[in-house]
Design a protein around this motif. Structure first.
Motif, mmCIF file in Angstrom:
data_model
loop_
_atom_site.group_PDB
_atom_site.id
_atom_site.type_symbol
_atom_site.label_atom_id
_atom_site.label_comp_id
_atom_site.label_asym_id
_atom_site.label_seq_id
_atom_site.Cartn_x
_atom_site.Cartn_y
_atom_site.Cartn_z
ATOM 1 N N SER A 178 0.839 -1.196 0.000
ATOM 2 C CA SER A 178 0.000 0.000 0.000
ATOM 3 C C SER A 178 0.875 1.247 0.000
ATOM 4 C CB SER A 178 -0.891 0.016 1.249
ATOM 5 O OG SER A 178 -0.095 0.164 2.418
ATOM 6 N N ALA A 179 0.219 2.379 -0.178
ATOM 7 C CA ALA A 179 0.941 3.658 -0.128
ATOM 8 C C ALA A 179 1.589 3.851 1.235
ATOM 9 C CB ALA A 179 -0.019 4.801 -0.436
ATOM 10 N N GLN A 180 0.921 3.429 2.296
ATOM 11 C CA GLN A 180 1.475 3.563 3.633
ATOM 12 C C GLN A 180 2.742 2.718 3.795
ATOM 13 O OE1 GLN A 180 0.677 5.627 6.100
ATOM 14 N NE2 GLN A 180 2.353 4.775 7.321
ATOM 15 N N ASP A 181 2.732 1.522 3.248
ATOM 16 C CA ASP A 181 3.910 0.651 3.333
ATOM 17 C C ASP A 181 5.136 1.293 2.694
ATOM 18 O OD1 ASP A 181 2.449 -1.311 4.618
ATOM 19 O OD2 ASP A 181 2.039 -2.446 2.786
ATOM 20 N N LEU A 182 4.909 2.068 1.643
ATOM 21 C CA LEU A 182 6.033 2.691 0.934
ATOM 22 C C LEU A 182 6.778 3.711 1.783
ATOM 23 C CD1 LEU A 182 4.272 3.178 -2.494
ATOM 24 C CD2 LEU A 182 6.198 1.644 -2.067
ATOM 25 N N THR A 183 6.167 4.161 2.870
ATOM 26 C CA THR A 183 6.830 5.148 3.726
ATOM 27 C C THR A 183 7.980 4.552 4.519
ATOM 28 O OG1 THR A 183 5.250 4.820 5.548
ATOM 29 C CG2 THR A 183 4.717 6.520 3.917
ATOM 30 N N VAL A 184 8.148 3.226 4.497
ATOM 31 C CA VAL A 184 9.312 2.624 5.159
ATOM 32 C C VAL A 184 10.570 2.862 4.350
ATOM 33 C CG1 VAL A 184 7.861 0.859 6.219
ATOM 34 C CG2 VAL A 184 9.122 0.315 4.111
ATOM 35 N N LEU A 185 10.419 3.300 3.093
ATOM 36 C CA LEU A 185 11.562 3.592 2.227
ATOM 37 C C LEU A 185 11.832 5.085 2.207
ATOM 38 C CD1 LEU A 185 10.632 1.373 -0.853
ATOM 39 C CD2 LEU A 185 12.372 0.879 0.862
ATOM 40 N N GLN A 186 13.097 5.448 2.212
ATOM 41 C CA GLN A 186 13.457 6.853 2.054
ATOM 42 C C GLN A 186 13.052 7.297 0.648
ATOM 43 O OE1 GLN A 186 14.278 8.682 4.405
ATOM 44 N NE2 GLN A 186 15.589 7.670 5.904
ATOM 45 N N GLN A 187 12.492 8.492 0.550
ATOM 46 C CA GLN A 187 11.986 8.965 -0.735
ATOM 47 C C GLN A 187 13.058 9.029 -1.832
ATOM 48 O OE1 GLN A 187 12.341 11.909 -2.593
ATOM 49 N NE2 GLN A 187 10.496 11.928 -3.854
ATOM 50 N N PRO A 188 14.273 9.508 -1.553
ATOM 51 C CA PRO A 188 15.289 9.524 -2.616
ATOM 52 C C PRO A 188 15.622 8.125 -3.135
ATOM 53 C CG PRO A 188 15.914 11.012 -0.851
ATOM 54 C CD PRO A 188 14.762 10.213 -0.346
ATOM 55 N N PHE A 189 15.653 7.141 -2.226
ATOM 56 C CA PHE A 189 15.934 5.776 -2.673
ATOM 57 C C PHE A 189 14.793 5.251 -3.537
ATOM 58 C CE2 PHE A 189 15.344 1.184 -2.108
ATOM 59 C CZ PHE A 189 16.541 0.722 -2.637
ATOM 60 N N LEU A 190 13.568 5.524 -3.130
ATOM 61 C CA LEU A 190 12.411 5.089 -3.917
ATOM 62 C C LEU A 190 12.442 5.719 -5.306
ATOM 63 C CD1 LEU A 190 9.710 3.650 -4.252
ATOM 64 C CD2 LEU A 190 8.616 5.598 -3.125
ATOM 65 N N ASN A 209 15.072 6.800 -6.983
ATOM 66 C CA ASN A 209 16.145 6.176 -7.753
ATOM 67 C C ASN A 209 15.751 4.777 -8.224
ATOM 68 O OD1 ASN A 209 17.835 8.375 -7.531
ATOM 69 N ND2 ASN A 209 18.955 7.589 -5.775
ATOM 70 N N THR A 210 15.047 4.035 -7.361
ATOM 71 C CA THR A 210 14.593 2.699 -7.734
ATOM 72 C C THR A 210 13.662 2.757 -8.942
ATOM 73 O OG1 THR A 210 14.820 1.854 -5.477
ATOM 74 C CG2 THR A 210 13.307 0.674 -6.933
ATOM 75 N N LEU A 211 12.761 3.717 -8.959
ATOM 76 C CA LEU A 211 11.860 3.864 -10.100
ATOM 77 C C LEU A 211 12.637 4.197 -11.375
ATOM 78 C CD1 LEU A 211 8.967 5.787 -8.339
ATOM 79 C CD2 LEU A 211 8.955 3.394 -9.082
ATOM 80 N N PHE A 212 13.623 5.054 -11.262
ATOM 81 C CA PHE A 212 14.432 5.390 -12.436
ATOM 82 C C PHE A 212 15.199 4.181 -12.971
ATOM 83 C CE2 PHE A 212 14.532 10.115 -11.248
ATOM 84 C CZ PHE A 212 13.635 10.436 -12.250
ATOM 85 N N TYR A 213 15.518 3.234 -12.077
ATOM 86 C CA TYR A 213 16.226 2.028 -12.527
ATOM 87 C C TYR A 213 15.335 1.176 -13.437
ATOM 88 C CZ TYR A 213 19.320 -2.053 -12.302
ATOM 89 O OH TYR A 213 20.162 -3.097 -12.632
ATOM 90 N N HIS A 214 14.043 1.399 -13.406
ATOM 91 C CA HIS A 214 13.108 0.664 -14.251
ATOM 92 C C HIS A 214 12.894 1.326 -15.612
ATOM 93 C CE1 HIS A 214 12.174 -0.902 -10.249
ATOM 94 N NE2 HIS A 214 11.594 -1.917 -10.830
#
Length: 324
Positions: free
Chosen positions: A79-91, A93-98
């Motif tokens: 869920s959107a709430q679960d994504l808050t366990v990740l730091q936003q810059p890392f998230l 960068n992860t999307l850009f890797y796709h």
């Protein structure tokens, strides 16, 4: 698979539409299979970018490897709430890797081919014996979902890359730069205690490594088994340095099996660790393999975060310490 689309959502929201030639974002809005990716794109602040023409490509195109909801669920992200366990810059960068800047059609996804990502690190295409196609360790579920601003290839696991070597990738986790809650803190302490930092940092042009990285809980469980409470990372130093060093080397594989994703590790096979002791790999099931050290008896370790691409190899985070 043509029905699958990338669930990206423009900041501030946008209505579902049925325009004849939709953008990647517009395709996404109407597809529930990518709700978590949609939420990730909003939090990562990339949704508007992927809803428009690509300024970095002469034809204005993107190609996106798109993780499904199930792909995110593998990481406990539902869920959107679960994504808050990740730091936003890392998230972000992860999307850009796709993302690939330009058009990368399915016919170009040939075995052993590589392509740069918008983040920088490359991704490798792997074909298994059953003819299934993977990008790194993620199975490609379909290809060439067309949008006005590019193509979408749905995948079954989130692609992960750090842009750093194995050591500094672990340090990023330990400092809380990836997850808000620090992780791999015991592993980093053990590496420093045994002076193995240089080995995991590698050298330019050096042979790649496959590293099995135990979680903090895995080390705590080991302490319970040994009768030596490991309540904090520094407690690792209660154990003999030579013992800790031998255990750590049992988690590193080089040579012909160095730098391998789950999709290319040999299943039901034994490989030699850097310490010389054997490490047994289980069957390739649902995109992962179990791992077992010679001293673990019948107890196997599971991959909880597989296929993390580092500059000098691949890391698979596991839930049990591998004993030589």
């Amino acid at each position: 698979m043509i029905a699958l689309g990338l669930s990206l959502f423009a900041a501030g929201g946008c209505a579902k539409n049925t325009e004849v030639d939709p953008s990647i974002t517009n395709i996404a809005v109407s597809n529930p299979d990518f709700q978590t990716l949609e939420d990730a794109a909003v939090r990562g602040n990339v949704a508007i970018l992927l809803g428009n023409s690509n300024p970095g490509d002469p034809e204005g195109k993107f190609t996106v490897f798109a993780p499904t909801n199930s792909a995110f669920a593998r990481l406990g992200l539902n869920s959107a709430q679960d994504l808050t366990v990740l730091q936003q810059p890392f998230l972000r960068n992860t999307l850009f890797y796709h993302v690939f800047n330009g058009t990368l059609p399915g016919v170009a996804l040939t075995p052993n081919s590589v392509s740069p990502s918008a983040l920088g690190p490359q991704r490798r295409i792997i074909r298994r014996a059953d003819n299934s196609l993977y990008v790194n360790g993620s199975k490609i579920l379909g290809t060439d979902v067309r949008a006005s601003n590019g193509l979408i290839h749905p995948i079954d696991k989130v692609l992960l890359a750090t842009g750093a070597d194995v050591l500094n990738s672990a340090l990023a986790l330990q400092k809380g730069d990836v997850f808000v809650q620090p992780e791999l803190t015991y592993l980093v302490e053990a590496v420093l205690y045994t002076n193995l930092a240089g080995a995991l940092a590698g050298s330019p042009g050096g042979a790649p490594l496959t590293v099995f990285a135990p979680t903090d809980q895995a080390f705590k469980n080991l302490g319970t088994m040994l009768g030596v409470p490991l309540n904090q990372p520094s407690d690792i130093r209660k154990l003999p340095e030579a013992t800790v060093r031998a255990v750590l080397l049992n988690h590193v594989v080089g040579g012909t099996q160095g730098g391998k994703f789950t999709s290319e590790l040999p299943e039901n096979a034994v490989v030699a660790s850097a310490g010389g002791a054997p490490v047994a790999l289980g069957a390739f099931t649902n995109g992962v393999l179990t791992v077992r050290g010679n001293g673990n008896g019948t107890n196997t370790a599971n991959m909880v975060i597989p296929d993390v691409q580092c500059t000098n190899g691949v890391v698979h985070v596991i839930d049990r310490v591998l004993l030589p």
